[in-house]
Design a protein around this motif. Structure first.
Motif, PDB file in Angstrom:
ATOM      1  N   ARG A 169      -3.731   0.749  -1.847  1.00 54.98           N
ATOM      2  CA  ARG A 169      -3.382   0.058  -3.370  1.00 54.98           C
ATOM      3  C   ARG A 169      -3.633   1.281  -4.305  1.00 54.98           C
ATOM      4  N   PRO A 170      -2.699   1.183  -5.467  1.00 59.03           N
ATOM      5  CA  PRO A 170      -3.076   1.839  -6.874  1.00 59.03           C
ATOM      6  C   PRO A 170      -4.435   1.163  -7.457  1.00 59.03           C
ATOM      7  N   THR A 213     -13.847  -1.707 -13.109  1.00 54.38           N
ATOM      8  CA  THR A 213     -14.691  -2.558 -13.564  1.00 54.38           C
ATOM      9  C   THR A 213     -15.952  -2.097 -13.262  1.00 54.38           C
ATOM     10  N   TYR A 214     -16.916  -2.154 -14.309  1.00 56.77           N
ATOM     11  CA  TYR A 214     -18.163  -1.703 -14.073  1.00 56.77           C
ATOM     12  C   TYR A 214     -19.327  -2.813 -14.321  1.00 56.77           C
ATOM     13  N   HIS A 223      -5.048  -0.589 -16.550  1.00 60.93           N
ATOM     14  CA  HIS A 223      -3.944   0.499 -16.874  1.00 60.93           C
ATOM     15  C   HIS A 223      -2.881   0.500 -15.875  1.00 60.93           C
ATOM     16  N   LYS A 224      -1.824   1.366 -16.294  1.00 62.10           N
ATOM     17  CA  LYS A 224      -0.709   1.296 -15.334  1.00 62.10           C
ATOM     18  C   LYS A 224      -0.512   2.934 -14.703  1.00 62.10           C
ATOM     19  N   THR A 225      -1.527   3.682 -14.977  1.00 59.06           N
ATOM     20  CA  THR A 225      -1.402   4.855 -14.503  1.00 59.06           C
ATOM     21  C   THR A 225      -1.712   4.882 -13.116  1.00 59.06           C
ATOM     22  N   LYS A 226      -1.010   5.177 -12.223  1.00 58.37           N
ATOM     23  CA  LYS A 226      -1.275   5.364 -10.606  1.00 58.37           C
ATOM     24  C   LYS A 226      -1.762   6.744 -10.182  1.00 58.37           C
ATOM     25  N   ASN A 227      -2.876   7.224 -10.642  1.00 59.58           N
ATOM     26  CA  ASN A 227      -3.490   8.359 -10.388  1.00 59.58           C
ATOM     27  C   ASN A 227      -4.369   8.455  -9.372  1.00 59.58           C
ATOM     28  N   SER A 228      -4.782   7.266  -8.808  1.00 55.04           N
ATOM     29  CA  SER A 228      -5.499   7.061  -7.612  1.00 55.04           C
ATOM     30  C   SER A 228      -5.314   6.024  -6.879  1.00 55.04           C
ATOM     31  N   GLU A 241      -1.283  -3.729  -7.371  1.00 56.98           N
ATOM     32  CA  GLU A 241      -2.317  -3.552  -8.237  1.00 56.98           C
ATOM     33  C   GLU A 241      -3.659  -3.432  -7.272  1.00 56.98           C
ATOM     34  N   GLY A 242      -4.704  -2.673  -8.016  1.00 56.36           N
ATOM     35  CA  GLY A 242      -5.928  -2.644  -7.348  1.00 56.36           C
ATOM     36  C   GLY A 242      -7.079  -2.777  -8.132  1.00 56.36           C
TER      37      GLY A 242
END
Length: 407
Positions: free
Chosen positions: A69-70, A75-76, A92-97, A192-193
């Protein structure tokens, strides 16, 4: 002298396979020695990958690779005494990881390497390594191999480097990672992830925990400084169990693993190359923890790519002592640049107070600030000074340490 290959690579994980694929594309003959029955057999419990380096290796990786999943929510969570808890999230919507399961992902990467012509020798254990004139001899349970250049991608144990006297294991530079995969399906949309970073649930041990959402499972685990385990009465396998129970997670355990993680920091990496030898990934000690990102996989892939390209340059010079070429290329890459940038934060996160006293002080301060008794309120600064004093914490140093995470 006749060699078995231009390069022998110790380890068939992310760094080793990336180096092998790159070197093979550069026209070098390559043999990968993997001690497991398949790539990923020693990395079974999932994690998180920042995918920029993977996309460099395979531009269409996001369409083809077995990603879970992206990560679209960070969450902290900081747990304190008396049921107190600090939590905040960023969406966020940035799927960088993406979250990944290493057993699945590493097998896919190995298959991609083999399809491109890389030779991988499985269940091959390196038992010794020695130098002979201007080349290296690697001894294995299957016989000896000779090569003018070796890339050590054997993880934190760095077998070839240890046998050649280049690296040694020191507890103060190690963390223990204990992980599980649970058969709990995340109740969130498929695209989502979430990555949860958690502190305060492993007692006074230096470290923290995480929960990652996969497609149909959860990956959970803890990472702990090895030196803080010396005086602990809790066996390492019970730490992740208590962590899981504290979070109220009760799914069946599908996978379990424990392994050592490098925790050097930019200024303490030590030698990452020597005559006839290049170190990549965990073997080199490449890991970043700046409080916002915990990264190892993209550094492994990135350093592997650079090693493969450097090997080509070294062969063209026909001088296998020139492994400094690899280091010079690393200095111009994100690998060492990002590690250097993260050094200040990394140093702060190596201090014991960050995991023990500081969270308690912050929780106690917030507890008082959000409480109204009718007895009169103190100024926030006075509450901070009082709570710091009660925990024997230097307020100035605490604030300075927290600021160093950002500046």
């Amino acid at each position: 002298m006749s060699f078995d290959a231009d390069i022998v690579i110790a380890g068939g994980g992310l760094a080793g396979l990336s180096a092998a694929i790159t070197a093979n594309r550069e026209g070098l003959s390559t043999i990968v020695l993997e001690r497991g029955e398949y790539s990923g057999s020693k990395n079974v419990s999932g994690g998180r990958m920042y995918v920029h380096a993977l996309s460099q290796l395979f531009p269409d990786a996001l369409e083809r690779a077995p990603l879970e999943r992206p990560v679209t929510k960070e969450t902290y969570e900081i747990y304190c005494e008396e049921g107190k808890k600090i939590t905040f999230s960023f969406q966020h919507k940035t799927k960088n990881s993406y979250t990944i399961l290493r057993a699945k992902f590493d097998q896919w990467l190995a298959k991609e390497a083999e399809n491109e012509g890389v030779l991988i020798s499985y269940t091959t254990l390196i038992t010794n390594a020695r130098r002979e004139k201007d080349y290296v001899v690697i001894e294995t349970n299957r016989g000896e191999l000779k090569a003018p250049l070796v890339i050590d991608a054997g993880g934190i144990t760095a077998p070839v480097s240890r046998f050649l006297g280049v690296k040694k294991l020191e507890p103060k530079t190690l963390m223990l990672g204990v992980k599980e995969v649970l058969d709990i399906k995340p109740e969130i949309p498929e695209n989502e992830g979430e990555a949860r970073t958690i502190m305060g649930l492993i007692g006074n041990l230096k470290g923290g925990g995480f929960v990652y959402t996969n497609k149909d499972t959860l990956s959970i685990g803890v990472t702990i400084k090895v030196e803080s385990l010396y005086n602990s009465s809790i066996p390492s396998h019970e730490i992740v169990e208590r962590f899981r129970e504290s979070l109220g997670l009760s799914g069946n355990i599908l996978e379990y693993s424990a392994h050592l993680i490098p925790y050097y920091g930019y200024d303490k990496i030590g030698k990452i190359h020597d005559k006839n030898l290049i170190l990549v990934g965990d073997a080199a000690g490449f890991l970043i923890n700046d409080g916002f990102n915990i990264r190892g996989m993209d550094l492994a892939i990135g350093s592997g790519i650079i090693a493969g390209k450097a090997a080509k340059k070294i062969k063209e010079l026909n001088d296998y002592s020139r492994t400094d070429i690899y280091y010079e290329m690393l200095k111009e890459s994100f690998v060492l640049k990002d590690m250097k940038t993260a050094l200040r934060s990394f140093s702060v996160l190596s201090e014991e107070e960050v995991f023990t006293k500081y969270p308690k002080v912050i929780c106690n301060v917030l507890g008082k600030l959000f409480t109204v008794t009718g007895d009169g309120k103190e100024r926030p600064i006075n509450v901070l000074l009082q709570e710091s004093k009660s925990e024997n914490v230097n307020t100035t140093k605490m604030l300075s340490d927290l600021m160093r995470l950002f500046i």
